[in-house]
Write a protein that holds these residues in place. Structure first.
Motif, mmCIF file in Angstrom:
data_model
loop_
_atom_site.group_PDB
_atom_site.id
_atom_site.type_symbol
_atom_site.label_atom_id
_atom_site.label_comp_id
_atom_site.label_asym_id
_atom_site.label_seq_id
_atom_site.Cartn_x
_atom_site.Cartn_y
_atom_site.Cartn_z
ATOM 1 N N TRP A 36 -36.723 16.451 10.094
ATOM 2 C CA TRP A 36 -36.179 17.803 10.209
ATOM 3 C C TRP A 36 -34.652 17.714 10.221
ATOM 4 O O TRP A 36 -34.086 16.848 10.912
ATOM 5 C CB TRP A 36 -36.659 18.484 11.488
ATOM 6 N N TYR A 59 -33.903 10.746 17.072
ATOM 7 C CA TYR A 59 -33.367 12.080 17.355
ATOM 8 C C TYR A 59 -31.842 12.082 17.360
ATOM 9 O O TYR A 59 -31.213 11.099 17.757
ATOM 10 C CB TYR A 59 -33.838 12.570 18.731
ATOM 11 N N PHE A 67 -36.175 18.316 22.071
ATOM 12 C CA PHE A 67 -36.996 18.475 20.871
ATOM 13 C C PHE A 67 -37.962 17.303 20.739
ATOM 14 O O PHE A 67 -37.635 16.180 21.120
ATOM 15 C CB PHE A 67 -36.122 18.513 19.623
ATOM 16 N N ILE A 69 -40.574 15.640 17.719
ATOM 17 C CA ILE A 69 -41.125 15.656 16.367
ATOM 18 C C ILE A 69 -42.482 14.957 16.379
ATOM 19 O O ILE A 69 -42.694 13.987 17.127
ATOM 20 C CB ILE A 69 -40.171 14.971 15.362
ATOM 21 N N LEU A 80 -42.025 20.344 14.797
ATOM 22 C CA LEU A 80 -40.864 20.143 15.662
ATOM 23 C C LEU A 80 -40.986 21.119 16.821
ATOM 24 O O LEU A 80 -40.845 22.326 16.626
ATOM 25 C CB LEU A 80 -39.560 20.370 14.905
ATOM 26 N N CYS A 95 -37.299 20.907 6.418
ATOM 27 C CA CYS A 95 -38.186 19.752 6.454
ATOM 28 C C CYS A 95 -37.856 18.859 5.261
ATOM 29 O O CYS A 95 -37.543 19.354 4.174
ATOM 30 C CB CYS A 95 -39.628 20.250 6.366
#
Length: 112
Positions: A36, A59, A67, A69, A80, A95
């Motif tokens: 993402w 991340y 967040f 994923i 996400l 994405c």
């Protein structure tokens, strides 16, 4: 070739949560990395999070701890989960599959 369609964006208040989903047009099991990214107005597109086929995640510092994923190879989806959202998280979220395939993006706006 793979087509990606994002969903789940919207308007949320600071401190709120959203869950973004990315549906792929074909099996993603063979795609090493899914990710993402986001782009805020006037800024460059930046990495938010990535996940390998083995489930190893990465991340951006700005989203660590907020967040998460995940990927479901059986359903050809990448998600996400975004918690504790801040106004600075406002952006179009994209994405990405592998090195070259992008979705069309979904808008996330964090505002009171």
């Amino acid at each position: 070739q793979v087509q990606l369609v994002e969903s789940g964006g919207g308007l949320v208040q600071p401190g709120g949560s959203l869950r973004l989903s990315c549906a792929a047009s074909r099996n993603i099991f063979t795609i090493a990395t899914m990710g993402w990214y986001r782009q805020a107005p006037g800024k460059q597109r930046e990495l938010v999070a990535t996940i390998s086929s083995a489930g190893v995640t990465n991340y951006a510092d700005s989203v660590k701890g907020r967040f998460t994923i995940s990927r479901d190879n059986a359903k050809n989806t990448v998600s996400l989960q975004m918690n504790s959202l801040k106004p600075e998280d406002t952006a179009v979220y994209y994405c990405k599959a592998g090195a070259a395939f992008w979705g069309q993006g979904t808008q996330v706006t964090v505002s009171s």
